[in-house]
Design an enzyme around this catalytic site. Structure first.
Site, PDB file in Angstrom:
ATOM      1  N   SER A 292       0.868  -1.184   0.000  1.00  0.00           N
ATOM      2  CA  SER A 292       0.000   0.000   0.000  1.00  0.00           C
ATOM      3  C   SER A 292       0.900   1.228   0.000  1.00  0.00           C
ATOM      4  O   SER A 292       2.107   1.122   0.227  1.00  0.00           O
ATOM      5  CB  SER A 292      -0.858   0.014   1.262  1.00  0.00           C
ATOM      6  OG  SER A 292      -0.080   0.406   2.383  1.00  0.00           O
ATOM      7  N   ASP A 293       0.324   2.393  -0.257  1.00  0.00           N
ATOM      8  CA  ASP A 293       1.101   3.604  -0.029  1.00  0.00           C
ATOM      9  C   ASP A 293       0.979   3.957   1.459  1.00  0.00           C
ATOM     10  O   ASP A 293       0.217   3.348   2.204  1.00  0.00           O
ATOM     11  CB  ASP A 293       0.637   4.743  -0.942  1.00  0.00           C
ATOM     12  CG  ASP A 293       1.733   5.780  -1.139  1.00  0.00           C
ATOM     13  OD1 ASP A 293       2.695   5.791  -0.343  1.00  0.00           O
ATOM     14  OD2 ASP A 293       1.635   6.599  -2.071  1.00  0.00           O
ATOM     15  N   TRP A 294       1.733   4.930   1.858  1.00  0.00           N
ATOM     16  CA  TRP A 294       1.815   5.323   3.282  1.00  0.00           C
ATOM     17  C   TRP A 294       0.409   5.609   3.842  1.00  0.00           C
ATOM     18  O   TRP A 294      -0.213   6.586   3.428  1.00  0.00           O
ATOM     19  CB  TRP A 294       2.699   6.562   3.388  1.00  0.00           C
ATOM     20  CG  TRP A 294       2.930   7.079   4.766  1.00  0.00           C
ATOM     21  CD1 TRP A 294       2.007   7.656   5.589  1.00  0.00           C
ATOM     22  CD2 TRP A 294       4.168   7.093   5.489  1.00  0.00           C
ATOM     23  NE1 TRP A 294       2.582   8.025   6.766  1.00  0.00           N
ATOM     24  CE2 TRP A 294       3.921   7.693   6.733  1.00  0.00           C
ATOM     25  CE3 TRP A 294       5.462   6.667   5.200  1.00  0.00           C
ATOM     26  CZ2 TRP A 294       4.903   7.887   7.689  1.00  0.00           C
ATOM     27  CZ3 TRP A 294       6.447   6.853   6.150  1.00  0.00           C
ATOM     28  CH2 TRP A 294       6.168   7.455   7.384  1.00  0.00           C
ATOM     29  N   SER A 295      -0.048   4.763   4.721  1.00  0.00           N
ATOM     30  CA  SER A 295      -1.362   4.871   5.381  1.00  0.00           C
ATOM     31  C   SER A 295      -2.547   4.924   4.408  1.00  0.00           C
ATOM     32  O   SER A 295      -3.641   5.334   4.783  1.00  0.00           O
ATOM     33  CB  SER A 295      -1.426   6.069   6.346  1.00  0.00           C
ATOM     34  OG  SER A 295      -1.526   7.282   5.655  1.00  0.00           O
ATOM     35  N   SER A 296      -2.322   4.501   3.175  1.00  0.00           N
ATOM     36  CA  SER A 296      -3.446   4.555   2.222  1.00  0.00           C
ATOM     37  C   SER A 296      -4.541   3.564   2.613  1.00  0.00           C
ATOM     38  O   SER A 296      -5.687   3.724   2.202  1.00  0.00           O
ATOM     39  CB  SER A 296      -2.964   4.300   0.793  1.00  0.00           C
ATOM     40  OG  SER A 296      -2.463   2.984   0.660  1.00  0.00           O
TER      41      SER A 296
END
Ligand code: NOJ
Length: 753
Positions: A292-296
């Site tokens: 995932s992307d950062w905290s996505s």
């Protein structure tokens, strides 16, 4: 049996065994078998642990982690609950972290260490958009190779690059990180970058896993505002957005993917099973893993797609997001979901297999510390060869936008050269954004570069661009009021023969979360330029920027403009070589430069519309107050040489291989390089096709007076397109072929398919 046949069969078997050996990791068992064997020993918590990535304690590249203090993270690593870390670098740090996993966790599974190695690592090369302007795939691959050598020497084994998002919106700050607006060019460059990072052998100590990001359509954020909503149809998704991702798998075997912050068709990319299960892992058969992307993941709550973090874990895992970056969702809830029957264990097993496989391929199980060699780190960081390559890459990335009356190159005998602009003396800004590992203030400034050539240079700052601190991750404060340096700059310009003005954006004006509503020269720079122009019209504008800028006034008034982006550690040297003619520029724009921000999104491969013109009528798609044409089109860039195109010939006798050839002549006396570009247009099709689409390019060198025949072959791969349901079709009919020096300057032929 004939003895030759026996011999050949024997040889064939030997080759088969040899090939199989490479799949195997040293001791004869295949990687797949090793993965299965390890998987069978893992508890559900340990499996989920592999799917969990934590940020380190040195840098942050997203909103500050909301939880997970150092102590907690250390304990989690020791309990086998962490499969990967990001933002931990340096042999000492990596070794320390790795030993927690290897020596203390029950199964001792090594972690994989990811980092944003975006344009160089310590030896910073030009920002990716600038490198794309070189259209030089070999050089771009080499640049990524060097980045991998340095990153791996610092203990890293995974980069979150290349970003292969196509974007048509210069307001979006992240255009600096990609290859621009075009799908074909973007695909070729994405493949080159992945090859550079991953090399020929992923288990080698100087190669790292690459990551194609952000899947998908992140570059289509509405209004160019980072993280914003994306709303686009499937024809655009298949024809414009997907191809660079697909090429990264098919042509370069990219090992990992990152999903994205945005929604696609109403569903956040991190929870989007159409993207990750149907397309990526289904149709394209991707065998690596998706992070995932950062905290996505967690952000799906704000999107209004997930109820809470537990729901996030379920939705993201089910959709095919294999590793969670900084949402703390998997580590908290996924094991319980499996126990409660909310997520089948087979989903977890599939994700863990993918992750373990890459770790095996990297050789981390053979030696978890293989990237942790202090001597190598010391020897390779800022290696002389890397510096030389960064300088070469920087020169190739420069685009000459205007050069009236051969203003450039300047002669070294030129007396009284004024250099004006705060960016000229800046040793930090040329390093650009996404330079997490880079040291501050280490670039060769433009002023330093120029001074090596000439002792006739005098400098005046003119006006500050930024007033506050520029450290990452801080918003910039742009100087809008302090004109105290104007007077000195104007005085200097008055008494000089030529003025080099270095203007544009600070390195942190672009990048993540750096969207702009205007794409002009920020702060007081336009005003300063016009004031200087009043006293000396002989101005060479050197632009520093991370996105296309609307510099229409400058184009109308100044004799020479050099697009120098943010060129990295060797910026000033490269620019000076171009200014004084030791290097003949050959870069071409990978993004359209609009005349005005109001024209954005702007791109060369638009559709004709039902009312294409003629120009000058009221009822056609134009603006009342500005031309609808770009300032500089995609593919545009001048040289100190001049090239002429002629004799375009087409051979369409074999419909599976349309042959195109063109003669290109250097009609100047100077040796130079030219990027020969080929575009097509499919006249009538089941869905409308763009007025022009790049389908081939070649970079050639020509001595003064020399000409060359340049050949291209068009196959179904170039002539077809995707229908909105994803079917690839090649339709018969009339095609134009256009070959030329830019998307706007071509000679044309046609054929029938
Ligand atoms: C957020 C960015 O969108 C992504 O590209 C990057 O790799 C991660 N942060 C990690 O730094």
């Amino acid at each position: 049996m004939n003895k030759w046949l026996v011999f050949s069969l024997g040889l064939f078997l030997l080759v088969l065994i040899a090939c199989n050996q490479t799949e195997n990791n040293h001791n004869g068992t295949s990687i797949d078998d090793k993965v299965e064997s390890l998987l069978s020993k893992m508890s559900i918590e340990e499996k989920v642990g592999q799917m969990n990535q934590y940020n380190g304690f040195y840098d942050v590249t997203g909103p500050a982690p909301s939880e997970g203090d150092a102590k907690n993270k250390y304990e989690h690593i020791k309990s086998g609950l962490v499969g990967s870390m990001l933002n931990v670098r340096g042999v000492k740090n990596v070794r320390e972290m790795q030993s927690l996993a290897v020596d203390s966790s029950r199964l001792g599974i090594p972690m994989i260490f990811g980092f944003d190695v975006i344009h160089g690592h310590k030896t910073l090369s030009p920002i990716p958009l600038a490198e794309a302007a070189s259209w030089d795939l070999e050089a771009i691959e080499k640049s990524a190779r060097i980045a991998a050598i340095e990153a791996s020497a610092e203990g890293l084994n995974w980069t979150f690059a290349p970003m292969v998002d196509i974007s048509r919106d210069a307001r979006w700050g992240r255009v600096m990180e990609g290859a621009g607006e075009d799908t074909y060019l973007g695909s070729r460059i994405g493949v080159a970058r992945v090859k550079g990072f991953q090399g020929d052998d992923l288990s080698a100590v100087n190669t790292i896993a690459a990551c194609a990001k952000h899947f998908a359509a992140y570059g289509f954020a509405e209004g160019g505002r980072d993280y914003n909503t994306v709303d686009l149809g499937t024809a655009t998704l298949y024809n414009v957005v997907f191809p660079p991702f697909k090429a990264a798998i098919e042509e370069a075997d990219v090992k990992t993917f990152m999903n994205a912050f945005n929604i696609v068709n109403g569903i956040p990319a991190t929870g989007n099973s159409f993207l990750m299960r149907d397309i990526l892992k289904g149709e394209w058969g991707f065998e690596g893993y998706v992070i995932s992307d950062w905290s996505s993941g967690e952000e799906m709550i704000d999107h209004g797609f997930a109820r809470d973090t537990a729901h996030v874990a379920q939705l993201a895992a089910m959709a095919g997001s294999d590793m969670d970056m900084e949402s703390y969702a998997y580590v908290k809830y996924l094991a319980q979901h499996v126990k409660d029957g909310k997520v089948p264990e087979s989903i977890i097993d599939d994700a863990v297999r993918r992750i373990l496989k890459v770790k095996f391929e990297l050789g981390l199980f053979d030696d978890p510390y293989k990237y942790c060699d202090e001597a190598r780190e010391k020897k390779l960081i800022y290696h002389e060869d890397h510096m030389d390559a960064a300088r070469e890459m920087a020169k190739k990335s420069i685009v000459l936008l205007k050069n009236e009356n051969n203003t450039l190159p300047l002669s070294i005998d030129q007396k009284k050269i004024a250099v004006i602009g705060t960016l000229a003396a800046d040793k930090d800004s040329p390093l650009g954004n996404w330079r997490m590992a880079g040291d501050d203030n280490v670039a060769v400034s433009v002023l330093e570069g120029l001074k090596k050539y000439s002792s006739n240079i005098t400098y005046a700052e003119g006006a500050k661009l930024v007033t506050g601190p520029t450290a990452f991750p801080i918003e910039l404060e742009v100087n809008e009021t302090d004109r105290s340096g104007f007077k000195e700059a104007i005085k200097l310009a008055k008494r000089s023969e030529v003025v080099i003005m270095v203007l544009g954006e600070h390195g942190l004006h672009s990048g993540e979360a750096r969207s702009r509503v205007d794409i002009d020269l920020p702060g007081l720079q336009q005003e300063l330029l016009e004031e200087v122009y009043k006293v000396n019209k002989n101005i060479v504008l050197v632009l520093n920027n991370g996105r296309p800028l609307a510099i229409t006034w400058a184009d109308e008034h100044l004799p020479a403009i050099v697009e120098a982006w943010q060129l990295g550690i060797q910026a000033g040297n490269a620019i000076a070589e171009v200014i004084f003619g030791d290097y003949n520029p050959s870069g071409k724009l990978p993004m359209t430069f609009p005349r005005h921000v109001g024209q954005v999104p702007m791109y060369y491969n638009y559709f004709n519309t039902g009312r294409p013109g003629p120009d000058g009528e009221l009822f056609y798609p134009h603006y009342m107050d500005e031309s609808h044409l770009p300032l500089y089109p995609f593919g545009y860039g001048l040289s100190y040489s001049e090239f002429e195109y002629s004799n375009l010939t087409l051979d369409a006798s074999n419909k599976k291989e349309i042959k195109v050839s063109v003669e290109v002549k250097n009609v100047s006396e100077r040796v130079g390089e030219e990027v020969v570009q080929l575009y097509i247009r499919d006249h009538v099709a089941s869905i409308v096709r763009p007025v022009k689409e790049l389908k081939g390019f070649k970079k050639i060198a020509l001595a003064g007076g020399q000409s060359k025949i340049v050949e291209f072959v068009l196959t179904d791969n170039e002539l077809g397109f995707y229908m909105p349901d994803g079917e690839y079709v090649v339709e018969p009919g009339q095609f134009d072929v256009m070959v030329g020096t830019s998307s706007a300057e071509v000679i044309k032929g046609e054929f029938e398919l």
